[in-house]
Design a protein around this motif. Structure first.
Motif, PDB file in Angstrom:
ATOM      1  N   LYS A  29      -9.392   5.300  -0.044  1.00  0.00           N
ATOM      2  CA  LYS A  29     -10.618   4.632  -0.474  1.00  0.00           C
ATOM      3  C   LYS A  29     -10.465   4.086  -1.886  1.00  0.00           C
ATOM      4  CE  LYS A  29     -13.615   7.260   2.537  1.00  0.00           C
ATOM      5  NZ  LYS A  29     -14.714   8.191   2.670  1.00  0.00           N
ATOM      6  N   ASN A  30      -9.490   4.616  -2.610  1.00  0.00           N
ATOM      7  CA  ASN A  30      -9.235   4.192  -3.994  1.00  0.00           C
ATOM      8  C   ASN A  30      -7.805   3.671  -4.112  1.00  0.00           C
ATOM      9  OD1 ASN A  30     -11.813   5.229  -5.011  1.00  0.00           O
ATOM     10  ND2 ASN A  30     -10.927   7.229  -4.580  1.00  0.00           N
ATOM     11  N   SER A  31      -7.529   3.053  -5.224  1.00  0.00           N
ATOM     12  CA  SER A  31      -6.189   2.520  -5.472  1.00  0.00           C
ATOM     13  C   SER A  31      -5.136   3.627  -5.363  1.00  0.00           C
ATOM     14  CB  SER A  31      -6.127   1.898  -6.868  1.00  0.00           C
ATOM     15  OG  SER A  31      -4.809   1.525  -7.174  1.00  0.00           O
ATOM     16  N   LEU A  32      -3.999   3.268  -4.795  1.00  0.00           N
ATOM     17  CA  LEU A  32      -2.889   4.220  -4.680  1.00  0.00           C
ATOM     18  C   LEU A  32      -1.861   4.027  -5.801  1.00  0.00           C
ATOM     19  CD1 LEU A  32      -2.400   4.155  -0.817  1.00  0.00           C
ATOM     20  CD2 LEU A  32      -3.164   6.091  -2.194  1.00  0.00           C
ATOM     21  N   ARG A  33      -2.152   3.196  -6.770  1.00  0.00           N
ATOM     22  CA  ARG A  33      -1.185   2.926  -7.843  1.00  0.00           C
ATOM     23  C   ARG A  33      -0.781   4.184  -8.599  1.00  0.00           C
ATOM     24  NH1 ARG A  33      -3.855  -2.686  -9.377  1.00  0.00           N
ATOM     25  NH2 ARG A  33      -2.696  -3.940  -7.891  1.00  0.00           N
ATOM     26  N   GLU A  34      -1.752   5.045  -8.883  1.00  0.00           N
ATOM     27  CA  GLU A  34      -1.421   6.277  -9.619  1.00  0.00           C
ATOM     28  C   GLU A  34      -0.497   7.177  -8.816  1.00  0.00           C
ATOM     29  OE1 GLU A  34      -4.359   8.564 -11.797  1.00  0.00           O
ATOM     30  OE2 GLU A  34      -5.700   6.836 -11.702  1.00  0.00           O
ATOM     31  N   VAL A  35      -0.770   7.327  -7.522  1.00  0.00           N
ATOM     32  CA  VAL A  35       0.090   8.175  -6.696  1.00  0.00           C
ATOM     33  C   VAL A  35       1.470   7.552  -6.544  1.00  0.00           C
ATOM     34  CG1 VAL A  35      -0.558   7.342  -4.388  1.00  0.00           C
ATOM     35  CG2 VAL A  35       0.181   9.672  -4.677  1.00  0.00           C
ATOM     36  N   ILE A  36       1.559   6.235  -6.427  1.00  0.00           N
ATOM     37  CA  ILE A  36       2.853   5.550  -6.343  1.00  0.00           C
ATOM     38  C   ILE A  36       3.650   5.787  -7.614  1.00  0.00           C
ATOM     39  CG2 ILE A  36       3.950   3.274  -6.268  1.00  0.00           C
ATOM     40  CD1 ILE A  36       1.634   2.465  -4.306  1.00  0.00           C
ATOM     41  N   ASN A  37       3.001   5.700  -8.761  1.00  0.00           N
ATOM     42  CA  ASN A  37       3.686   5.961 -10.034  1.00  0.00           C
ATOM     43  C   ASN A  37       4.098   7.429 -10.154  1.00  0.00           C
ATOM     44  OD1 ASN A  37       3.486   3.295 -10.869  1.00  0.00           O
ATOM     45  ND2 ASN A  37       1.523   3.629 -11.868  1.00  0.00           N
ATOM     46  N   TYR A  38       3.226   8.333  -9.709  1.00  0.00           N
ATOM     47  CA  TYR A  38       3.543   9.762  -9.729  1.00  0.00           C
ATOM     48  C   TYR A  38       4.784  10.040  -8.889  1.00  0.00           C
ATOM     49  CZ  TYR A  38       3.241  14.658  -8.299  1.00  0.00           C
ATOM     50  OH  TYR A  38       3.548  15.968  -8.017  1.00  0.00           O
ATOM     51  N   LEU A  39       4.806   9.488  -7.667  1.00  0.00           N
ATOM     52  CA  LEU A  39       5.952   9.704  -6.786  1.00  0.00           C
ATOM     53  C   LEU A  39       7.220   9.086  -7.364  1.00  0.00           C
ATOM     54  CD1 LEU A  39       4.268   9.120  -3.308  1.00  0.00           C
ATOM     55  CD2 LEU A  39       4.986  11.305  -4.297  1.00  0.00           C
ATOM     56  N   ALA A  40       7.102   7.937  -7.999  1.00  0.00           N
ATOM     57  CA  ALA A  40       8.274   7.289  -8.611  1.00  0.00           C
ATOM     58  C   ALA A  40       8.874   8.183  -9.694  1.00  0.00           C
ATOM     59  CB  ALA A  40       7.894   5.926  -9.184  1.00  0.00           C
ATOM     60  N   ARG A  41       8.014   8.858 -10.452  1.00  0.00           N
ATOM     61  CA  ARG A  41       8.529   9.787 -11.480  1.00  0.00           C
ATOM     62  C   ARG A  41       9.273  10.955 -10.833  1.00  0.00           C
ATOM     63  NH1 ARG A  41       3.461   8.545 -13.566  1.00  0.00           N
ATOM     64  NH2 ARG A  41       2.556  10.538 -12.968  1.00  0.00           N
TER      65      ARG A  41
END
Length: 73
Positions: A20-32
């Motif tokens: 329901k919200n942007s997944l940008r933060e989770v994508i960045n978290y996973l990239a780290r």
């Protein structure tokens, strides 16, 4: 088991997740964590609330699921 995302069924070698919200933060978290998933805002009819995850080995799939759970908890 993660209420903030919906995993769409797929007959391909990847699946889409939707939030329901942007997944940008989770994508960045996973990239780290050295886990790369595809952000889908460049796809027609999708936006930053969608991501694409390629199927991996069983162990890698478990790691992805674990890190997603960890992020959302």
């Amino acid at each position: 088991r993660i209420s903030q995302i919906k995993v769409h069924e797929s007959s391909t070698n990847f699946f889409l997740i939707e939030s329901k919200n942007s997944l940008r933060e989770v994508i960045n978290y996973l990239a780290r964590k050295k886990i790369l998933i595809r952000e889908c805002s460049s796809f027609r009819f999708l936006d930053d609330k969608w991501a694409r995850i390629s199927l991996q080995t069983h162990k890698n799939n478990q790691t992805i699921a674990y890190e997603l759970e960890k992020f959302f908890l």
